[in-house]
Design a protein around this motif. Structure first.
Motif, PDB file in Angstrom:
ATOM      1  N   ILE A 204      97.999  31.122  49.067  1.00 23.56           N
ATOM      2  CA  ILE A 204      98.984  31.637  48.123  1.00 23.56           C
ATOM      3  C   ILE A 204      98.497  32.912  47.439  1.00 23.56           C
ATOM      4  CG2 ILE A 204     100.189  31.193  45.953  1.00 23.56           C
ATOM      5  CD1 ILE A 204     100.445  28.270  46.796  1.00 23.56           C
ATOM      6  N   SER A 205      97.314  32.887  46.871  1.00 22.24           N
ATOM      7  CA  SER A 205      96.801  34.060  46.154  1.00 22.24           C
ATOM      8  C   SER A 205      96.638  35.246  47.088  1.00 22.24           C
ATOM      9  CB  SER A 205      95.459  33.727  45.494  1.00 22.24           C
ATOM     10  OG  SER A 205      95.630  32.774  44.465  1.00 22.24           O
ATOM     11  N   GLN A 206      96.174  34.986  48.277  1.00 20.81           N
ATOM     12  CA  GLN A 206      95.970  36.054  49.249  1.00 20.81           C
ATOM     13  C   GLN A 206      97.293  36.715  49.615  1.00 20.81           C
ATOM     14  OE1 GLN A 206      94.227  34.571  52.846  1.00 20.81           O
ATOM     15  NE2 GLN A 206      93.452  36.579  53.493  1.00 20.81           N
ATOM     16  N   ARG A 207      98.320  35.921  49.816  1.00 19.42           N
ATOM     17  CA  ARG A 207      99.626  36.464  50.183  1.00 19.42           C
ATOM     18  C   ARG A 207     100.287  37.182  49.016  1.00 19.42           C
ATOM     19  NH1 ARG A 207     102.779  32.300  51.194  1.00 19.42           N
ATOM     20  NH2 ARG A 207     101.257  30.631  50.900  1.00 19.42           N
ATOM     21  N   LEU A 208     100.072  36.685  47.808  1.00 22.49           N
ATOM     22  CA  LEU A 208     100.592  37.376  46.637  1.00 22.49           C
ATOM     23  C   LEU A 208      99.927  38.742  46.456  1.00 22.49           C
ATOM     24  CD1 LEU A 208     100.950  34.505  44.018  1.00 22.49           C
ATOM     25  CD2 LEU A 208     102.786  35.973  44.878  1.00 22.49           C
ATOM     26  N   GLN A 209      98.650  38.812  46.746  1.00 22.84           N
ATOM     27  CA  GLN A 209      97.962  40.104  46.658  1.00 22.84           C
ATOM     28  C   GLN A 209      98.528  41.080  47.681  1.00 22.84           C
ATOM     29  OE1 GLN A 209      95.445  41.068  44.326  1.00 22.84           O
ATOM     30  NE2 GLN A 209      96.239  43.000  45.159  1.00 22.84           N
ATOM     31  N   GLN A 210      98.806  40.590  48.877  1.00 27.67           N
ATOM     32  CA  GLN A 210      99.376  41.456  49.900  1.00 27.67           C
ATOM     33  C   GLN A 210     100.762  41.954  49.486  1.00 27.67           C
ATOM     34  OE1 GLN A 210      99.516  39.643  53.777  1.00 27.67           O
ATOM     35  NE2 GLN A 210      99.444  41.624  54.807  1.00 27.67           N
ATOM     36  N   ALA A 211     101.566  41.072  48.888  1.00 32.44           N
ATOM     37  CA  ALA A 211     102.895  41.476  48.415  1.00 32.44           C
ATOM     38  C   ALA A 211     102.776  42.480  47.271  1.00 32.44           C
ATOM     39  CB  ALA A 211     103.679  40.247  47.966  1.00 32.44           C
ATOM     40  N   SER A 212     101.807  42.275  46.396  1.00 34.30           N
ATOM     41  CA  SER A 212     101.592  43.196  45.281  1.00 34.30           C
ATOM     42  C   SER A 212     101.192  44.572  45.784  1.00 34.30           C
ATOM     43  CB  SER A 212     100.520  42.650  44.347  1.00 34.30           C
ATOM     44  OG  SER A 212     100.902  41.393  43.811  1.00 34.30           O
ATOM     45  N   ASP A 213     100.334  44.608  46.778  1.00 33.39           N
ATOM     46  CA  ASP A 213      99.912  45.879  47.360  1.00 33.39           C
ATOM     47  C   ASP A 213     101.101  46.586  48.031  1.00 33.39           C
ATOM     48  OD1 ASP A 213      97.352  45.292  46.534  1.00 33.39           O
ATOM     49  OD2 ASP A 213      96.656  44.623  48.502  1.00 33.39           O
ATOM     50  N   ALA A 214     101.963  45.803  48.657  1.00 32.40           N
ATOM     51  CA  ALA A 214     103.140  46.383  49.307  1.00 32.40           C
ATOM     52  C   ALA A 214     104.070  47.015  48.270  1.00 32.40           C
ATOM     53  CB  ALA A 214     103.880  45.317  50.106  1.00 32.40           C
ATOM     54  N   ARG A 215     104.227  46.346  47.128  1.00 34.58           N
ATOM     55  CA  ARG A 215     105.080  46.914  46.079  1.00 34.58           C
ATOM     56  C   ARG A 215     104.466  48.190  45.509  1.00 34.58           C
ATOM     57  NH1 ARG A 215     109.364  44.748  41.864  1.00 34.58           N
ATOM     58  NH2 ARG A 215     109.421  46.612  40.547  1.00 34.58           N
ATOM     59  N   ALA A 216     103.151  48.185  45.335  1.00 36.35           N
ATOM     60  CA  ALA A 216     102.476  49.384  44.832  1.00 36.35           C
ATOM     61  C   ALA A 216     102.670  50.556  45.788  1.00 36.35           C
ATOM     62  CB  ALA A 216     100.993  49.095  44.634  1.00 36.35           C
ATOM     63  N   GLN A 217     102.616  50.272  47.063  1.00 37.93           N
ATOM     64  CA  GLN A 217     102.816  51.317  48.073  1.00 37.93           C
ATOM     65  C   GLN A 217     104.239  51.854  48.022  1.00 37.93           C
ATOM     66  OE1 GLN A 217     100.850  50.868  51.891  1.00 37.93           O
ATOM     67  NE2 GLN A 217     102.783  51.261  52.957  1.00 37.93           N
ATOM     68  N   GLU A 218     105.226  50.962  47.836  1.00 44.00           N
ATOM     69  CA  GLU A 218     106.621  51.389  47.702  1.00 44.00           C
ATOM     70  C   GLU A 218     106.780  52.286  46.474  1.00 44.00           C
ATOM     71  OE1 GLU A 218     109.651  48.398  47.717  1.00 44.00           O
ATOM     72  OE2 GLU A 218     108.675  47.255  49.312  1.00 44.00           O
ATOM     73  N   ALA A 219     106.199  51.855  45.358  1.00 42.11           N
ATOM     74  CA  ALA A 219     106.345  52.596  44.101  1.00 42.11           C
ATOM     75  C   ALA A 219     105.740  53.994  44.196  1.00 42.11           C
ATOM     76  CB  ALA A 219     105.697  51.820  42.961  1.00 42.11           C
ATOM     77  N   ALA A 220     104.736  54.135  45.044  1.00 39.76           N
ATOM     78  CA  ALA A 220     104.078  55.429  45.222  1.00 39.76           C
ATOM     79  C   ALA A 220     104.786  56.294  46.260  1.00 39.76           C
ATOM     80  CB  ALA A 220     102.625  55.210  45.626  1.00 39.76           C
ATOM     81  N   GLY A 221     105.911  55.804  46.768  1.00 42.72           N
ATOM     82  CA  GLY A 221     106.661  56.564  47.752  1.00 42.72           C
ATOM     83  C   GLY A 221     106.174  56.391  49.169  1.00 42.72           C
ATOM     84  N   TYR A 265     112.020  41.034  56.365  1.00 39.25           N
ATOM     85  CA  TYR A 265     112.392  41.313  54.979  1.00 39.25           C
ATOM     86  C   TYR A 265     111.231  42.058  54.339  1.00 39.25           C
ATOM     87  CZ  TYR A 265     109.441  37.240  54.105  1.00 39.25           C
ATOM     88  OH  TYR A 265     108.390  36.362  54.085  1.00 39.25           O
ATOM     89  N   THR A 266     111.518  42.798  53.273  1.00 39.20           N
ATOM     90  CA  THR A 266     110.466  43.587  52.649  1.00 39.20           C
ATOM     91  C   THR A 266     109.369  42.682  52.104  1.00 39.20           C
ATOM     92  OG1 THR A 266     111.610  43.635  50.515  1.00 39.20           O
ATOM     93  CG2 THR A 266     112.026  45.472  52.030  1.00 39.20           C
ATOM     94  N   MET A 267     108.139  43.057  52.388  1.00 37.75           N
ATOM     95  CA  MET A 267     107.015  42.233  51.962  1.00 37.75           C
ATOM     96  C   MET A 267     106.940  42.119  50.446  1.00 37.75           C
ATOM     97  SD  MET A 267     103.104  42.496  53.350  1.00 37.75           S
ATOM     98  CE  MET A 267     103.695  42.615  55.037  1.00 37.75           C
TER      99      MET A 267
END
Length: 351
Positions: A204-221, A265-267
């Motif tokens: 769970i924690s590992q997958r949440l970190q991956q999703a968080s990183d994906a959102r950060a990448q989206e936010a950075a364009g 679906y979007t990560m």
């Protein structure tokens, strides 16, 4: 880690496949691109008709199909049912089948593509957030209760698979729905978080970190990352551990493929999905509730859990279709008939 995300996606509910992988082309033979057996091919007087519509919801164009009963007269009044499609699915598949079958029983029905999915608007494509899916259901209710001939006091809700979980969540607060039903209910958040049958608790924690990183990448364009963008061979499909996986691929990839139905679906959506649970505050449902699932469905535990927690209504039933798996309730005639017989009696009594 790629393998872990793929499994999360596959466990996520009524899986769909990209058009490129589809070997069936039934949608090309239907003017409305419907892919289910017995689908309408043309509107005829005196029969159930289909009406493609588009409406605005929170700034997005939503694509939907409205089905009207035989001999529909807009000057008369009819009960209506909102039908919510599975995760990865579109309105032309199982949601359309049940919407058409209910229209044949005298209901005005609506099946819409979720925002960011199918033929509906929204960017980036294939965002899959519970709040959006729940809002889609409210939006269908908005539209259909203002459709000519609909009796606003007789509005039912039917959610299928992931749409069933979101329907339960929508019905906790939206009291326009006189009665609520689900078929093969799938608790998307529970599965995205814990894995199918609790199979991914250790990541769970590992997958949440991956999703968080994906959102950060989206936010950075940066590039939009997707989960579930997989293409398996028949041999790989045969080795999948659950019926839902194997039969889901068969349904969405082959027999009922549609170009708007996609597996991915979007990560970053996992940030929202993994904190969602379809049974949160389910005790607020105080209307008649019918939950339908197959006795051989490996997803049955989700309907059983939700049913037990739905303590706010005494008018509830968990109806099990003997011998049916999850995906088989989507298309196998005897199981669809069994579900429809139960739904017909339920809505006749409650609407």
């Amino acid at each position: 880690m790629k393998h872990t995300i793929f499994r999360t996606a596959l466990l996520g509910a009524a899986v769909g496949m990209s058009a490129g992988a589809a070997s069936a082309a039934d949608y090309k033979q239907n003017p409305f691109t419907l892919v289910y057996e017995g689908a309408i091919t043309q509107n005829e007087a005196g029969k159930v008709n289909i009406h493609p519509v588009t409406y605005r919801l929170n700034g997005l164009d939503i694509s939907a199909n409205v089905y009207t009963p035989a001999n529909y007269d807009p000057a008369k009044t009819y009960p209506a049912v909102v039908v919510a499609h599975p995760n990865g699915g579109v309105k032309e598949q199982v949601a359309g089948l049940y919407a058409q079958r209910l229209a044949d029983k005298g209901y005005i029905t609506i099946a819409a593509d979720a925002a960011y999915q199918g033929a509906s608007g929204g960017e980036p494509r294939n965002v899959d957030k519970p709040a959006y899916r729940i809002e889609d259901i409210h939006g269908m209710a908005d539209f259909i209760t203002n459709y000519a001939g609909v009796d606003q006091q007789r509005l039912g809700l039917l959610g299928i698979c992931g749409g069933g979980g979101y329907s339960l969540a929508a019905a906790t607060t939206d009291k326009r729905f006189t009665s609520i039903a689900t078929v093969s209910m799938f608790n998307s958040g529970l599965v995205r978080r814990n894995g199918y049958n609790e199979s991914q608790l250790d990541t769970i924690s590992q997958r949440l970190q991956q999703a968080s990183d994906a959102r950060a990448q989206e936010a950075a364009g940066g590039e939009i990352l997707y989960a579930g963008d997989a293409n398996l061979t028949d041999e790989q499909i045969a080795k999948l551990p659950f019926d839902l996986y194997r039969q889901g691929y068969e349904y969405y990839w082959k027999t009922h493929a549609h170009p708007n139905s996609t597996f991915k679906y979007t990560m970053s959506s996992l940030l929202d999905l993994m904190r969602f649970d379809a049974t949160d505050q389910i005790e607020l449902i105080d209307k008649p509730l019918l939950m339908i699932a197959g006795t051989k469905a490996d997803s049955l535990y989700m309907s059983e859990q939700a049913f037990a927690k739905a303590t706010g209504t005494q008018d509830k039933e968990l109806f099990k279709i003997e011998g049916a798996t999850h995906i088989e309730t989507y298309w196998v005639p005897e199981y669809v008939d069994a579900a429809m017989n139960k739904l017909t009696a339920f809505y006749e009594k409650t609407l």
